[in-house]
Enzyme design. Structure first.
Site, PDB file in Angstrom:
ATOM      1  CG  HIS A 134      -1.774   1.178   1.392  1.00  0.00           C
ATOM      2  ND1 HIS A 134      -3.102   1.191   1.034  1.00  0.00           N
ATOM      3  CD2 HIS A 134      -1.509   2.430   1.883  1.00  0.00           C
ATOM      4  CE1 HIS A 134      -3.610   2.379   1.288  1.00  0.00           C
ATOM      5  NE2 HIS A 134      -2.673   3.150   1.813  1.00  0.00           N
ATOM      6  CD  GLU A 135       1.694   3.742   3.598  1.00  0.00           C
ATOM      7  OE1 GLU A 135       2.120   4.802   3.089  1.00  0.00           O
ATOM      8  OE2 GLU A 135       0.575   3.646   4.135  1.00  0.00           O
ATOM      9  CG  HIS A 170       0.375   6.118  -0.657  1.00  0.00           C
ATOM     10  ND1 HIS A 170      -0.685   6.689  -1.322  1.00  0.00           N
ATOM     11  CD2 HIS A 170      -0.164   5.470   0.411  1.00  0.00           C
ATOM     12  CE1 HIS A 170      -1.812   6.408  -0.694  1.00  0.00           C
ATOM     13  NE2 HIS A 170      -1.522   5.656   0.366  1.00  0.00           N
TER      14      HIS A 170
END
Length: 496
Positions: free
Chosen positions: A141-142, A145
């Protein structure tokens, strides 16, 4: 309740000890400087119920990924914006529907969000899967980003991992000034990248689950039997002559087992069908019978009642069992103490007529046991059948099985279960992270997605920044209340 209290005590004890050790090392002048230097170099930090690790060492890695194939990445993260906004609408609808149905007292089949707590609704054997899956989902997920930020010319300051109570996770530190300088659409690509990666992870894990039989076909066989993956210690089927991990089970008595569904069906059938016996010639019964003469008549009379359990072997033999039978000449129930294995090697019968053989007088002998006990023959591997005497549910809970039977002895029997369980957790947790993160709520991705969306959509129609800020704040407030209501309802359901 005892298990829950133990978990709470262990968690609080660990974090209290860690926090006190950290405070002690910082307070001692002799070692404080060295300790602070070590913490600064490693990027570790300790706070109340939280352990964090932060490093800029991965920045170059993110830079390379973000600069690779920029057109593809632009299309990729633009798709992420579309699917994330769609997920936001779906999430708000589901959470709102759950709240409305709860207040209307309409039955809800399943909670949208369910808190996972070790010792409460998460078995101890599943904690490692849960922790690893949560960490993997958080990292990817990160990473989403970070790559999107590099693609949109936003500086990545660093990346980190954390452990909050029992829940691991990850975070990425982006330049706030750079984020505020880019357009709302570019902000959306960055903010939606994490949710988009969770969606992709859930879809990929689901596809792996569906394709798992084909992927493992070169190493495992399916549809012929089941394999033992675990035997409960000190159970009825453990021990030197019991079931072993890696053995294939093909039958339970005369019921063939080709998969786990067959195994459960065979056990269910054995519970329904009490009168299953074996055909033995009367001469053979008399030859093998070792029960004392007239023992039955002396103990329970010539006509024992149906609920009386007959023991014609005096419970002294581990190889013999008391059987009952009828003959054509007499309707009286007779009993014989016979060696269990030779007796059960004979053909299966349910009625006396099943044992008809011309010119041979035979009887259908049944185990003289109570209504809940069954005598089952488990065909496993190349060994003689295992004789199980007890309730079929005891057998069900004594072993763990798998449909995937290894073709070679060195292939691990638990690998399909590990892959399947891990994929199921990825689908579940990634889906939950999507539903949770896209809600327009404080401190979640939905907060920043909502802000960028309001600026993108309303900037031309609502030129007043204060009005846009008011609309944004109202949406965030309602989204936060909606999420808190759902979490409260889930906790209420969990501990009700």
């Amino acid at each position: 309740m005892m298990l829950q209290t133990t978990w709470v005590a262990l968690v609080l004890g660990f974090w209290s000890s860690l926090y006190l050790i950290d405070a002690f090392l910082k307070s001692k002048k002799r070692i404080a400087r060295r300790y602070l230097s070590f913490v600064d170099k490693t990027g570790l930090s300790v706070s109340i119920c939280q352990l964090r690790w932060y490093t800029p060492i991965l920045n170059r890695f993110f830079l390379r990924l973000g600069q690779c194939r920029p057109r593809f990445l632009r299309t990729w993260f633009t798709l992420g914006v579309f699917f994330s906004l769609l997920a936001m609408l779906v999430s708000i609808f589901l959470l709102s529907l759950l709240v409305v149905n709860t207040f209307r007292q309409t039955p809800v089949e399943q909670q949208v969000l369910t808190p996972v707590m070790p010792g409460v609704n998460l078995p101890a054997s599943q904690i490692s899967y849960y922790m690893l899956t949560l960490l993997v989902c958080g990292i990817l997920h990160e990473v989403g980003h970070a790559i999107a930020a590099v693609r949109e010319q936003v500086r990545v300051n660093g990346f980190g991992l954390f452990l909050l109570l029992l829940y691991p996770g990850a975070f990425v530190d982006l330049s706030t000034e750079h984020l505020q300088a880019v357009s709302p659409m570019r902000q959306l690509r960055i903010y939606c990248a994490g949710v988009w990666h969770n969606i992709v992870m859930a879809v990929v894990a689901g596809l792996v689950l569906m394709a798992l039989p084909g992927l493992l076909l070169p190493f495992y066989t399916l549809g012929g039997s089941v394999v033992v993956t675990e035997v409960v210690p000190n159970s009825a089927v453990s021990g030197p002559r019991g079931l072993k991990v890696g053995e294939a089970i093909t039958r339970i008595s005369d019921c063939h087992v080709k998969n786990i569904a067959d195994w459960s069906a065979c056990l269910a059938e054995s519970m329904r069908d009490k009168w299953t016996g074996h055909c033995l010639p009367l001469d053979l019964i008399k030859e093998m019978d070792v029960s004392p003469a007239n023992q039955i008549g002396a103990k329970v009379g010539r006509h024992p009642r149906p609920w009386q359990i007959i023991d014609c072997c005096n419970t002294t033999s581990s190889t013999h069992l008391c059987f009952m039978y009828h003959t054509k000449k007499s309707a009286e129930t007779k009993y014989a103490c016979l060696p269990a294995r030779p007796a059960t090697d004979r053909p299966v019968c349910r009625l006396q007529s099943d044992c008809y053989v011309p010119k041979v007088e035979a009887a259908c002998v049944y185990p003289a046991v109570d209504n809940q006990t069954r005598l089952l023959r488990i065909f496993h591997g190349q060994k003689p059948p295992l004789l199980f005497l007890g309730h079929p549910l005891d057998l069900h809970y004594s072993v763990s099985l798998s449909n995937y039977v290894p073709k070679l002895s060195f292939i691990p029997v638990n690998l399909p279960f590990v892959i399947e369980t891990f994929c199921k957790y990825i689908v579940s947790l990634s889906g939950a992270l999507v539903i949770l993160n896209v809600v327009p709520c404080y401190a979640l991705d939905g907060q920043f997605i909502c802000h960028a969306l309001v600026e993108l959509v309303l900037r031309s129609s609502v030129p007043d920044p204060e009005m846009r800020s008011f609309i944004y704040g109202l949406i965030i407030l309602l989204g936060t209340l909606l999420l808190l209501l759902n979490v409260g309802l889930a906790m209420w359901t969990l501990f009700l």
